[in-house]
Enzyme design. Sequence first.
Site, short mmCIF file in Angstrom:
data_model
loop_
_atom_site.label_atom_id
_atom_site.label_comp_id
_atom_site.label_asym_id
_atom_site.label_seq_id
_atom_site.Cartn_x
_atom_site.Cartn_y
_atom_site.Cartn_z
N GLY A 16 9.92 -10.11 6.99
CA GLY A 16 9.76 -9.75 5.58
C GLY A 16 11.10 -9.48 4.94
CG ASP A 132 5.37 3.48 -6.86
OD1 ASP A 132 4.59 3.15 -7.79
OD2 ASP A 132 6.21 2.70 -6.38
#
Length: 274
Positions: A16, A132
Amino acid sequence: MCETLKTKYQVCEEIGRGRFGTIFRCFHPNASVPYACKVIDKSLLSDSTDRECLENEPKFLSLLSPHPNILQIFDVFENDDFLSIVLELCQPLTLLDRIVSNPFSEQQAASLIKKLLEAVAHCHRLGVAHRDIKPDNILFDSGDNLKLADFGSAEWFGDGRTMTGVVGTPYYVAPEVLLGRDYTEKVDVWSCGVLLYIMLSGIPPFYGDSAAEIFEAVIRANLRFPSRIFRSVSPAAKDLLRKMICRDDSRRFSAEQALRHPWIVSGGETTNLN
């Protein structure tokens, strides 16, 4: 990459890539399972906010681990150029991918939101607000267990202390954050409520063609349940949504209160609120 990391772990292929670094699969010689190693290039940090996010991740994960629904941290290595964080390895697809590809039954949504609320309640008991929460930050391990991740925007609260600062993501941020007021950890409950709304309907409760329009809709907080979309959603689920996506944060549920709601307790089967 830190040389001390390479002496302890076998670092393998890239799996990733993010804004500040790269994620690799890695192995420890004494462990049978692979890990994920996030290697952050400090030269890509442009300001103090970026550096604070960099420091927050290992600090808060170390405090909060282990918890079955929070991403577990195992090791941290740092030198002048890189920060490397060894984490449990999760599946490549996030909750966002699942929302896009499949509708959720009430039972599926209740199971997931319960696990998320348990993670959030654990954070809040330790005086940490995530700030978040969004589907991109919700991962799944190899056993398909939900894992709350990315604590870069997290903040301490407690002893009557509130928080300030506009952080979060347009669809999921609470109105008191956008209004520039001091706020509490209940901003996380609002975000969880928005997530639940999207899981049950496939659409966000507040939307617009730009970030500014989304923010205006969030501040108005006119929560609706379009009959065409919510026809088959139970009254109990809608009752919980109203209590989580409540503009008045003094009346908004805490994570612990949400976990005690009949719809959560029954696994999404409740239709009677009495």
